[in-house]
Design a protein around this motif. Sequence first.
Motif, mmCIF file in Angstrom:
data_model
loop_
_atom_site.group_PDB
_atom_site.id
_atom_site.type_symbol
_atom_site.label_atom_id
_atom_site.label_comp_id
_atom_site.label_asym_id
_atom_site.label_seq_id
_atom_site.Cartn_x
_atom_site.Cartn_y
_atom_site.Cartn_z
ATOM 1 N N THR A 153 -4.546 -2.363 -1.104
ATOM 2 C CA THR A 153 -4.955 -1.065 -1.470
ATOM 3 C C THR A 153 -4.731 0.198 -0.191
ATOM 4 N N VAL A 154 -4.148 1.100 -0.903
ATOM 5 C CA VAL A 154 -3.627 2.110 0.108
ATOM 6 C C VAL A 154 -4.691 3.295 -0.410
ATOM 7 N N GLU A 155 -5.457 4.022 0.387
ATOM 8 C CA GLU A 155 -6.300 5.133 -0.083
ATOM 9 C C GLU A 155 -6.005 6.276 0.884
ATOM 10 N N ALA A 156 -5.497 7.367 0.334
ATOM 11 C CA ALA A 156 -5.208 8.495 1.137
ATOM 12 C C ALA A 156 -6.422 9.009 1.729
ATOM 13 N N LEU A 157 -6.736 9.319 2.918
ATOM 14 C CA LEU A 157 -7.886 9.961 3.562
ATOM 15 C C LEU A 157 -7.686 11.490 3.728
ATOM 16 N N GLU A 179 -9.091 13.341 -1.813
ATOM 17 C CA GLU A 179 -10.087 12.016 -2.412
ATOM 18 C C GLU A 179 -9.290 11.670 -3.812
ATOM 19 N N GLY A 180 -9.573 10.700 -4.162
ATOM 20 C CA GLY A 180 -8.941 9.929 -5.474
ATOM 21 C C GLY A 180 -7.678 9.570 -5.508
ATOM 22 N N GLN A 181 -6.778 9.617 -4.224
ATOM 23 C CA GLN A 181 -5.520 9.036 -4.584
ATOM 24 C C GLN A 181 -5.479 7.657 -3.667
ATOM 25 N N ILE A 182 -5.642 6.507 -4.626
ATOM 26 C CA ILE A 182 -5.270 5.250 -4.310
ATOM 27 C C ILE A 182 -4.498 4.458 -5.022
ATOM 28 N N LEU A 183 -3.626 3.617 -4.228
ATOM 29 C CA LEU A 183 -2.748 2.818 -4.926
ATOM 30 C C LEU A 183 -3.314 1.356 -4.778
ATOM 31 N N SER A 184 -3.061 0.581 -5.566
ATOM 32 C CA SER A 184 -3.757 -0.699 -5.439
ATOM 33 C C SER A 184 -2.906 -1.755 -6.386
#
Length: 107
Positions: A9-13, A22-27
């Motif tokens: 999981t990669v989440e943009a901070l 917020e809300g940009q997540i690649l899993s």
Amino acid sequence: MNSYRYKITVEALTGAKGEPVEGQILSFEAANHDDILGIVERMRARLPFDGDTVASLGIGLKLFSEVALIQRNDPMFEMIRPALGEFVRALKQKSAAEPPASLGGLL
């Protein structure tokens, strides 16, 4: 082929200028023939980088090298294989806190 399974999981901070994102997540799920988490822990104990840097290096390298291994007959990976092998060998030597025979599981 036996393999470990991982959920990555990669989440943009923040964005490029430090603004909150917020809300940009690649899993996604990935298989690997090695215990990536164990490798990262061993790397953290041996390499002179901070923990996040070592985790980025170890996880990125293991994910990439697994794809290169699986796709070894694809011409796109032919040029990188020799350099990748050299890099992994050099990394194992640099991080050798133990005799080389025991480093098989480092990468």
